[in-house]
Scaffold this active site. Structure first.
Site: not given
Length: 396
Positions: A244, A270, A281
């Protein structure tokens, strides 16, 4: 370690990505809000072989190795928006199918594995109790031998899939004084007398993977449904957790990569202060760090998957699970910063993914517990002696 995929593995990953994009999780926002498990999506995954990827063909599976499974689930995670569905499948495959496959006798395998692989049966792992989570020494559920049967009495909590499960892998002790060495695993069916299941409180995330309580009231289980030998439950549980922890986060490699790709598209369109925000940056560096975390998580999970072929999986399942789950939180937190208010909107993809990612740092043992286990494997905390102060540093 394999660095390249063969054509069949790549094709399977693309196929499962397409399954997620085209057929799954169309109404995930609504089901997340209401905490609804999609039986239809579960069936679609079963029909495409997802639930049987790891099982041998004679039990209805595809016989894929753990690394190929990780690659396939990465593809599904990229395409599927329902992280709860993938959590439910992980619990079913890794904590129910795998222990039956590895520790069950031939009669048990024939009885349960084909149904589990085909999705007709849903599996669940029942270990956690009110006073016993990672501390199996505190296990209070008792299995009292009774002729050719056992009577199980106790209460299990936070069992993923419990409200919809047909088969439970239940851990109980045949003698509380024996501690972990008394733990024994059993296959309990939902319809067994003395079994009752109820849904537990709503969760912050992973809401489409339902969880609940399993109460056992002198539940009589025939010895033929003991999984492995008596007092072998500790080994069954440890091996199950290795599977798991190594593979539960595999779909999240796809989730993280999809989020990085979405952020790249967003920052290229955008505009603020007359230019695309990717030119700032601070934004560019944030996305670079997201990509680095994804790459590192991918390498660690593939290493953990490869180690499952060994009798002892070593330290990598815990390292992989710890790093990948925390990397997912970091990646989704960074994505929210990139999107700003849009990312913080309730019901949106980023907000939902972040809530779900936080849950993955708890599933299969919290991040703190993973660090405790890793420290023990490194010889930092156990054994508490000075007999070996050097070690080889690789956890084996």
């Amino acid at each position: 370690m394999r660095w390249e995929w063969d054509g069949a593995e790549d094709e399977l990953s693309r196929e499962l990505r397409g399954l997620g994009e085209e057929f799954l999780s169309k109404d995930v926002a609504e089901r997340d809000r209401d905490g609804v498990f999609s039986r239809g999506d579960w069936t679609s995954c079963a029909e495409h072989g997802v639930l049987g990827l790891l099982l041998p063909p004679e039990y209805g599976g595809a016989g894929r190795d753990p690394v190929a499974y990780a690659r396939a689930m990465e593809g599904l995670g990229y395409g599927c928006l329902d992280n709860g569905l993938m959590m439910a499948m992980g619990a079913h495959v890794l904590a129910a199918e795998v222990p039956v496959w590895e520790f069950g006798d031939e009669e048990q395998r024939r009885r349960y594995l084909p149904g589990l692989a085909a999705g007709r049966l849903i599996g669940a792992n029942a270990m956690t109790e009110r006073g016993s989570g990672s501390d199996a020494l505190s296990l209070a559920t008792v299995a009292e031998p009774d002729g050719d049967s056992y009577r199980l009495t106790g209460r299990k909590l936070y069992v993923t899939n419990a409200p919809v499960a047909d088969l439970f892998v239940v851990y109980a002790t045949v003698d509380p004084s024996l501690g972990f060495t008394g733990v024994t695993a059993f296959l309990v069916e939902r319809g067994d007398a003395g079994v009752s299941v109820k849904e537990q409180a709503e969760k912050m995330g992973l809401r489409t993977a339902r969880w609940g309580e399993v109460e056992l009231d002198a539940c009589r289980i025939p010895a033929s449904r003991r999984l492995g030998a008596e007092r072998q439950g500790g080994a069954v549980f440890a091996r199950t957790m290795a599977w798991e922890r190594a593979l539960l986060m595999a779909p999240w490699l796809g989730v993280m990569r999809r989020e990085i790709d979405e952020c790249l598209r967003f920052v290229r369109r955008r505009r603020q202060f007359g230019k695309h925000i990717g030119h700032f940056q601070s934004v560019a560096n944030r996305i670079v760090d997201m990509r680095i975390r994804w790459e590192a998580a991918r390498l660690l999970l593939h290493r953990a998957a490869a180690e499952l072929d060994r009798p002892e999986a070593g330290i990598f399942p815990e390292i992989g699970k710890l790093y990948a789950s925390e990397a997912a939180v970091d990646v989704l937190t960074s994505a929210m910063q990139v999107y700003g208010a849009v990312g913080y909107t309730t019901g949106g993809r980023v907000e939902r993914n972040l809530r779900d990612a936080l849950g993955m740092t708890i599933s299969s043992g919290t991040s703190d517990m993973q660090r405790v286990i890793i420290a023990g494997r490194l010889g930092i905390t156990w054994p508490d002696t000075e007999t070996n102060t050097e070690g080889n540093g690789d956890g084996r």
